[in-house]
Design a protein around this motif. Structure first.
Motif, PDB file in Angstrom:
ATOM      1  N   SER A 397       0.830  -1.210   0.000  1.00 57.87           N
ATOM      2  CA  SER A 397       0.000   0.000   0.000  1.00 57.87           C
ATOM      3  C   SER A 397       0.863   1.257   0.000  1.00 57.87           C
ATOM      4  O   SER A 397       0.605   2.205  -0.757  1.00 57.87           O
ATOM      5  CB  SER A 397      -0.930  -0.001   1.221  1.00 57.87           C
ATOM      6  OG  SER A 397      -1.790  -1.116   1.210  1.00 57.87           O
ATOM      7  N   GLY A 434     -11.775   4.731   0.024  1.00 57.05           N
ATOM      8  CA  GLY A 434     -10.982   5.458   1.005  1.00 57.05           C
ATOM      9  C   GLY A 434     -11.704   5.595   2.337  1.00 57.05           C
ATOM     10  O   GLY A 434     -11.096   5.422   3.401  1.00 57.05           O
ATOM     11  N   VAL A 437     -11.717   2.093   4.034  1.00 57.54           N
ATOM     12  CA  VAL A 437     -10.392   1.733   4.569  1.00 57.54           C
ATOM     13  C   VAL A 437     -10.078   2.554   5.822  1.00 57.54           C
ATOM     14  O   VAL A 437      -9.595   2.016   6.830  1.00 57.54           O
ATOM     15  CB  VAL A 437      -9.314   1.934   3.495  1.00 57.54           C
ATOM     16  CG1 VAL A 437      -7.920   1.814   4.109  1.00 57.54           C
ATOM     17  CG2 VAL A 437      -9.480   0.922   2.375  1.00 57.54           C
ATOM     18  N   SER A 478      -8.235  -4.212   5.795  1.00 55.84           N
ATOM     19  CA  SER A 478      -8.105  -2.845   5.282  1.00 55.84           C
ATOM     20  C   SER A 478      -6.902  -2.717   4.353  1.00 55.84           C
ATOM     21  O   SER A 478      -6.965  -2.016   3.331  1.00 55.84           O
ATOM     22  CB  SER A 478      -7.982  -1.856   6.447  1.00 55.84           C
ATOM     23  OG  SER A 478      -6.819  -2.121   7.209  1.00 55.84           O
ATOM     24  N   SER A 482      -7.054  -1.661   0.449  1.00 53.87           N
ATOM     25  CA  SER A 482      -6.298  -0.493  -0.010  1.00 53.87           C
ATOM     26  C   SER A 482      -5.387  -0.841  -1.180  1.00 53.87           C
ATOM     27  O   SER A 482      -5.245  -0.045  -2.124  1.00 53.87           O
ATOM     28  CB  SER A 482      -5.488   0.085   1.150  1.00 53.87           C
ATOM     29  OG  SER A 482      -4.484  -0.820   1.570  1.00 53.87           O
ATOM     30  N   SER A 485      -7.679  -1.202  -4.338  1.00 54.78           N
ATOM     31  CA  SER A 485      -8.234   0.082  -4.775  1.00 54.78           C
ATOM     32  C   SER A 485      -7.150   1.025  -5.283  1.00 54.78           C
ATOM     33  O   SER A 485      -7.349   1.733  -6.284  1.00 54.78           O
ATOM     34  CB  SER A 485      -9.014   0.733  -3.630  1.00 54.78           C
ATOM     35  OG  SER A 485      -8.184   0.906  -2.491  1.00 54.78           O
ATOM     36  N   LEU A 486      -5.973   1.048  -4.655  1.00 57.38           N
ATOM     37  CA  LEU A 486      -4.891   1.905  -5.132  1.00 57.38           C
ATOM     38  C   LEU A 486      -4.368   1.446  -6.491  1.00 57.38           C
ATOM     39  O   LEU A 486      -4.015   2.281  -7.339  1.00 57.38           O
ATOM     40  CB  LEU A 486      -3.750   1.921  -4.104  1.00 57.38           C
ATOM     41  CG  LEU A 486      -4.019   2.680  -2.804  1.00 57.38           C
ATOM     42  CD1 LEU A 486      -2.895   2.465  -1.808  1.00 57.38           C
ATOM     43  CD2 LEU A 486      -4.221   4.171  -3.069  1.00 57.38           C
TER      44      LEU A 486
END
Length: 786
Positions: A397, A434, A437, A478, A482, A485-486
């Motif tokens: 992340s 966001g 998370v 989480s 992340s 999604s990132l």
């Protein structure tokens, strides 16, 4: 680990005030030790000083004429005739019977006249107070479980009768062998219950192993009940049993609705309707009894642990006393402990044996291993792979965040022409992840500090033992979300459309929608993967929140609804998903959502939904508890609903009137919500408490933490100022980004609120010694004398 820390870690936290105050007694022993050391140093100093003259000679002459005391270590020899005490036993412990009260144990200390004896006298007085406190509490709890065992015995009678009636509906009462009573039986005496509790199920249900263990435990003749007395007690209990087939005529099934249809059916149908005693009712009754037995067995385990740990604590503290004071008092005192109710009572052990036997026979098909696995769930173990993947995904992340920053700088995305289109269309899609998370990170922090300060959050939330998530598991989830999604964000960082097709690539534009679908599939996945029990618990709380008026509201329900009130922007992002992918042109990153009156109307409705659910929960709690405080809480949420609506209307339509209304309603709502947070939810701002402006009991030793938390709560509550005062555009910061930052601040505020809310709930449980869940029993007796 030192015993003091082990003793604290093994405590039932809700009973911590009922345990022996081991630390205070250690403090008293330290005072005794300091006095002994001081006296020893003074003697050493006096012995090192040269002695001479008449004084020295006189002391030597006295020592030469001192009487001979014998060859034993004692100053006096004990004999029944002389009545003299032995210095090896400086105390005498006995039970004193007071009028109108139970036995009170008291220690007589014979050495109080010795130098420093006043410190030891204080020790024994405090020790007696602690022992009497422990015995009184233990006796009270044992009597409560014996009472509950009697009630569960009656419930099992009904369940067995219901099984007979459902499986053999044609069977008549006269075909049974049980003696039919003339009227509803009177309750047996407490002695009878204690001696033959649950024994009516018969000795045949115990295996040979259990019988052997039982005989070994009953080896002590002082505790053994004669066979004739046992038979008499069993006959008395047997006479109390009504005909099994007539039992259902005197009871009413009390099953809490678990589904929407069963709830509606219970509301629409008359309460006086005849019960059919169907197989479904039998199944639900068996499930409730199974839960009741598991919870009852847990009570017995905790009581047994309480008894053992306190006995061990008294043994440890007395051995420390003997070592420091150079006495031999532990033997006499511990003999008294063994003979007291705390050491001699075996009701809890006998009840545990009977519960194990009954549960194995009736709920585990005779499989003892299966039954014990249900009664004694295995302790959850920390797995190294969770820590490994947590570290790995956290590193990924951070690497992805650095990558995004580098791409933004190298491509000069902030100053590109497509920046506005990206912020209006793509940013709201990814901001949803966001928010999720961040909320998970905050909640993992809550779990960490709850565990550190020994807040029993699994019990408060009603989680099944061994299924609760730790902070590492929440952090792992989480971190995984992340990373995914990132990575999707990087694929959508293109600011310019393809000049040939005049639109963006279709697949990257669908990544946000695909992530939402994957998350929903994982959430509702029926397979036992990715913490299924926790996922289903979340689904159940969500369902009960949206149908709040139809269900009795519990703490997990309104706690989850409170979390939703801090995720208003996340709910609005879900609304934007529908508008963007259904009515917008996602391939060109265009939407007309703000021009749609339907979207604007739902923009208000979606923001109001969490507060509306909390309002409905307050009304339901007012109906159930008849407590006016719930009506005040409902008014608080109603004021917030008005404030949210006014602020949204002002944001959409502008105008001085809407500005005034938004400012006024938001001010009223903020003041009311802040007062409720600090005074009601956290229990703080008590002027006359031991800790000024806080509360009497605090978990965190540093009091300044509470004042900082109160100040932060007030400041973060004022986040609505950015909407009312028009701070919607900041240089180098898009309006959507500003809204997201404000939403993140609200999530952080909610995390702070979470910790202190559960701390206050935990302290309330401690004050009331509430360490068990209240499991509703399936049957209600309707006793009528004939």
């Amino acid at each position: 680990m030192k015993f003091g820390k082990e003793f604290t870690s093994q405590m039932v936290q809700e009973w911590q005030e009922a345990y022996m105050d081991y630390n205070f007694l250690k403090t008293v022993l330290k005072d005794i030790w300091r006095f002994k050391q001081k006296k020893k140093n003074n003697n050493n100093f006096a012995s090192s000083t040269p002695r001479g003259g008449v004084g020295g000679a006189l002391r030597r002459k006295v020592s030469l004429h001192r009487g001979f005391s014998g060859l034993t270590t004692s100053r006096y020899r004990n004999s029944p005739a002389s009545g003299r005490r032995d210095i090896e036993e400086p105390i005498l412990v006995g039970a004193v019977q007071r009028e109108g009260s139970e036995e009170h144990y008291q220690t007589m200390f014979f050495m109080s006249g010795d130098e420093g004896g006043e410190h030891e006298l204080v020790f024994f007085r405090k020790l007696d107070d602690e022992f009497n406190k422990v015995v009184k509490f233990y006796r009270k709890k044992v009597e409560e479980v014996v009472e509950e065992a009697y009630e569960m015995t009656r419930q099992m009678d009904v369940l067995i009768a219901l099984r007979i009636k459902v499986k053999n509906p044609a069977l008549k009462p006269e075909e049974t062998e049980v003696v039919k009573p003339s009227k509803t039986p009177a309750r047996p005496s407490m002695d009878t219950i204690r001696e033959v509790e649950m024994s009516r199920e018969g000795q045949s249900e115990e295996g040979e192993e259990e019988e052997g263990k039982g005989e070994e435990r009953r080896g002590n003749e002082t505790r053994e009940i004669s066979s004739s007395q046992r038979n008499d007690n069993e006959r008395r209990m047997e006479k109390c049993r009504p005909d099994p087939l007539e039992i259902p005529d005197h009871v009413k099934i009390n099953i809490t609705p678990e589904t929407l249809m069963s709830t509606l059916r219970g509301i629409l149908m008359s309460s006086t309707a005849n019960l059919s005693f169907s197989k479904e009712e039998l199944r639900k009754s068996e499930e409730l009894m199974k839960k009741a037995f598991v919870e009852f067995y847990q009570k017995l385990r905790l009581l047994k642990s309480y008894c053992f740990m306190n006995q061990l604590a008294f043994s440890k503290i007395m051995k420390k006393y003997d070592k420091i004071a150079s006495r031999n008092a532990s033997k006499a005192y511990l003999e008294m402990v063994d003979k007291s109710y705390l050491g001699s009572s075996d009701e809890v052990t006998r009840l545990m044996e009977r519960v194990e036997a009954v549960f194995t026979k009736h709920f585990a098909q005779g499989n003892r291993g299966k039954g014990m696995n249900i009664l004694r769930p295995k302790t959850k173990r920390e797995r190294h792979r969770v820590t490994f993947f947590l570290g790995f995904l956290s590193g990924c992340s951070l690497a992805l965040i650095v990558t995004i920053y580098v791409l933004i700088q190298t491509r000069n995305i902030i100053k590109s022409e497509g920046r506005g289109r990206y912020m209006d269309n793509i940013f709201p899609l990814y901001s949803l992840f966001g928010f999720i998370v961040l909320h998970m990170l905050v909640f993992s922090g809550n779990i960490y500090f709850w565990r550190r300060y020994r807040v029993n959050y699994p019990f408060i939330f009603g989680l099944k033992e061994g299924t609760e998530l730790g902070y590492r598991q929440v952090l792992l989830l989480s971190a995984a979300l992340s990373v995914v999604s990132l990575a999707a964000v990087i694929s959508n960082l293109d600011m310019d459309m393809d000049r040939k097709t005049n639109h963006f690539e279709t697949l990257p534009e669908l990544f946000p929608l695909g992530l939402v679908i994957v998350l929903l599939l994982i959430l509702f996945c029926p397979l036992n993967i990715i913490y299924r029990s926790s996922r289903f618990f979340l689904i159940r709380c969500t369902f009960r929140c949206f149908f709040a008026p139809l269900y009795k509201v519990t703490l997990p329900d309104f706690f989850f609804a409170d979390q939703l009130t801090s995720q208003v922007q996340a709910l609005r992002s879900l609304e934007f998903y529908v508008c963007y992918y259904v009515w917008g042109d996602f391939r060109k990153r265009e939407n007309k959502c703000l021009d749609s009156p339907v979207y604007q109307a739902f923009y208000i409705v979606v923001a109001i939904i969490p507060y509306w659910l909390r309002l409905l929960q307050c009304l339901r709690r007012l109906l159930d508890d008849r407590d006016s405080i719930h009506s005040i809480n409902g008014l608080k949420y109603f004021s917030i609903i008005i404030a949210v609506a006014m602020r949204t209307l002002y944001e959409q339509k502008k105008g001085t009137i809407f500005l005034i209304l938004a400012a006024a309603t938001s001010g009223i709502a903020t003041i009311g919500a802040t007062y409720w947070d600090l005074v009601i939810d956290w229990g703080l701002l008590q002027r006359n408490s031991k800790n000024p402006w806080l509360r009497d009991k605090l978990i965190i030793p540093n009091k300044s933490v509470y004042f900082v938390a109160m100040v932060l709560n007030v400041l973060l509550r004022l986040a609505w100022m950015q909407t009312v005062l028009g701070f919607r555009e900041v240089p180098f910061l898009h309006r959507k980004a500003l809204i997201a930052i404000v939403a993140c601040l609200e999530i952080i505020r909610r995390g702070i609120w979470n910790f202190f809310r559960l701390e206050n709930e935990h302290l309330n449980n401690v004050g009331k010694y509430r360490a068990f869940k209240s499991v509703p029993l399936p049957f209600n007796y309707e006793e009528k004398d004939t």
